[in-house]
Each structure stands twice: as C-alpha cells, then as structure tokens.
Design a protein around this motif. Structure first.
Motif, mmCIF file in Angstrom:
data_model
loop_
_atom_site.group_PDB
_atom_site.id
_atom_site.type_symbol
_atom_site.label_atom_id
_atom_site.label_comp_id
_atom_site.label_asym_id
_atom_site.label_seq_id
_atom_site.Cartn_x
_atom_site.Cartn_y
_atom_site.Cartn_z
ATOM 1 N N LEU A 2 -29.202 -94.812 29.770
ATOM 2 C CA LEU A 2 -28.681 -94.011 28.665
ATOM 3 C C LEU A 2 -28.331 -92.618 29.151
ATOM 4 C CD1 LEU A 2 -28.195 -93.801 25.576
ATOM 5 C CD2 LEU A 2 -30.545 -92.918 25.400
ATOM 6 N N THR A 4 -26.393 -88.958 27.750
ATOM 7 C CA THR A 4 -25.913 -88.251 26.568
ATOM 8 C C THR A 4 -24.989 -87.107 26.974
ATOM 9 O OG1 THR A 4 -27.942 -88.753 25.349
ATOM 10 C CG2 THR A 4 -26.595 -86.933 24.531
ATOM 11 N N ASN A 33 -18.178 -93.301 17.937
ATOM 12 C CA ASN A 33 -19.596 -93.645 18.062
ATOM 13 C C ASN A 33 -20.304 -93.851 16.730
ATOM 14 O OD1 ASN A 33 -19.221 -93.246 20.839
ATOM 15 N ND2 ASN A 33 -19.876 -91.112 20.733
ATOM 16 N N ASN A 77 -32.141 -86.556 25.493
ATOM 17 C CA ASN A 77 -31.297 -87.700 25.832
ATOM 18 C C ASN A 77 -31.494 -88.790 24.784
ATOM 19 O OD1 ASN A 77 -29.646 -89.548 27.127
ATOM 20 N ND2 ASN A 77 -31.223 -90.194 28.571
ATOM 21 N N ASP A 78 -30.842 -88.611 23.650
ATOM 22 C CA ASP A 78 -30.997 -89.546 22.535
ATOM 23 C C ASP A 78 -29.762 -90.403 22.305
ATOM 24 O OD1 ASP A 78 -29.282 -87.604 21.644
ATOM 25 O OD2 ASP A 78 -30.467 -87.032 19.879
ATOM 26 N N GLY A 79 -28.772 -90.272 23.198
ATOM 27 C CA GLY A 79 -27.564 -91.075 23.058
ATOM 28 C C GLY A 79 -26.563 -90.533 22.063
ATOM 29 N N MET A 80 -26.904 -89.442 21.364
ATOM 30 C CA MET A 80 -25.985 -88.858 20.385
ATOM 31 C C MET A 80 -25.212 -87.713 21.041
ATOM 32 S SD MET A 80 -26.698 -86.971 16.720
ATOM 33 C CE MET A 80 -27.525 -88.398 16.018
ATOM 34 N N ASN A 111 -30.898 -86.763 32.112
ATOM 35 C CA ASN A 111 -29.752 -87.671 31.935
ATOM 36 C C ASN A 111 -28.830 -87.219 30.804
ATOM 37 O OD1 ASN A 111 -30.436 -89.487 34.056
ATOM 38 N ND2 ASN A 111 -31.941 -90.463 32.717
#
Length: 223
Positions: A2, A4, A33, A77-80, A111
C-alpha cells in the motif's frame, strides 16, 4: 504494498490558478478512487474549502501544534490520496518545516509519496522559489505546472528542464464560469451531453494529465 500519494499544490506567487489545479486534482481523485482528503492552507486567496467543503479541511502551519497535526495526517499510509492547496503566504513556512523535520524522508519511510506540483509564474519570486525546491526536493517528484491562462509565454528555462504539466488556456467567459462556487467538474462531465464542448474536452484533458502523472510517478518513486 500500500502506497499513499500526497499532492502538494503550491506557488510562491498569488493569482496563478493554484486553487483551480487543486480543485481539478481533488475531483479527479474523488472520481477515480471514490475518496480523497484535501487540506486548505490559504488565508488571502480563493479557498479550496469554499469550492469543495465536503472533502476539504483547513490546516494551520503558523504554530508548532498546527504543523504537527498536519504532518501526522500526511504521513499516515491509509491509502487515501491527500491534496494540499498551499497558499503563497505559507509557502516559505511550509517548506522550511519540511526541511527541519525531514518530512520527505519521513513520508517515504511510511510508504507515503509526496508529489510537489509547483504552479509557475514568470516573476523573480517564482524563479527563486523554484530554485529553492530543486535543492530540497528529488527531481522525480518536483513537477512544474504551466497554467497557460496565466503564463501566456514560455517558462523559465530551468523549469522546462524538469517535467511540466501544461493546462490549456480557456476563453475568458469559460474561465469566469469555472470560477463559480458550486461548479463541479465531474458533475459537468456527467450532465453535459455534448462531449465536443470546449469545457468538456478541457476537463477530460486535465483529468488525463493527472492520470498519466499518477501512473508515471507512483511506481517509480525510490529515494
């Protein structure tokens, strides 16, 4: 793994279309997204919060607490995907903070990939600020934005040596139209049946620019 992205839309000069670019990018990411979080760091310019209140938060970097609050959100790093609309008055303070705390390195450790979109002008302030960023920011994540409605001629040579995103100039009446509060670019694409209109094509080209940027930068970021 993952990863971000954090897009930092900035300029050291006012009235260059920075908030317009932040609006376009935020709406593109929301469409692609289904979610995005935008931060508005503006005091004296048209505000991203006014245009996209449901996905935008204000941020204050004029004190230590405000800086830490913002940084904690950005290195998550929460993918949003995150978008920062950085007002010209806060430009120096923001990048001074980044240097002092090693923000870029810290982000990469989590990341999180920062991508700096520098909206160019042709004055000395813009040239000096861009040179400062070249010393601080890895070249693969420092992107120049050429808003052709504002800068009709060529950019400084040093800016053209890196990657440049060029946004075509719209006629004055359309530029005034897209400045209206409540206008959604994605909404326009969905509801305007005639895909040949100049604005429809301009929005689609703009979204394509961001799509290509994401595809080219995200897989290649290594520092």
């Amino acid at each position: 793994m993952l990863v971000t992205p954090v897009y930092i839309i900035c300029s050291a000069s006012p009235q260059v279309g920075k908030t317009l670019i932040a609006r376009l990018l935020s709406e593109f990411l929301l469409l692609k997204n289904g979610t995005v979080l935008s931060f508005d760091i503006n005091l004296r310019e048209p505000s991203l919060l006014d245009y996209l209140p449901t996905i935008t938060e204000t941020a204050d970097i004029m004190d230590t607490y405000g800086k830490m609050q913002l940084v904690d959100r950005l290195i998550l790093n929460d993918g949003m995907a995150k978008v920062i609309d950085l007002g010209f008055h806060a430009f120096d303070e923001f990048f001074k903070m980044c240097g002092e705390i090693g923000f870029l390195s810290e982000a990469i450790l989590h990341n999180v990939v920062p991508i700096i979109l520098f909206v160019a002008d042709v004055d000395r302030v813009s040239a000096r600020s861009y040179q400062m960023l070249r010393w601080q920011v890895p070249p693969q994540i420092l992107i120049t934005v050429h808003n052709e409605f504002v800068v009709r001629g060529e950019l400084f040579d040093v800016m053209n040596r890196g990657r440049v995103l060029r946004f075509a100039s719209l006629p004055m009446f359309l530029n005034t139209y897209i400045s209206r509060l409540g206008l959604s670019f994605t909404g326009y694409l969905r509801h305007e049946k005639d895909s040949s209109t100049e604005l429809h094509q301009w929005i689609r080209r703009s979204y394509t620019i961001f799509r290509d940027l994401e595809l080219s930068v995200m897989p290649q970021c290594s520092f």
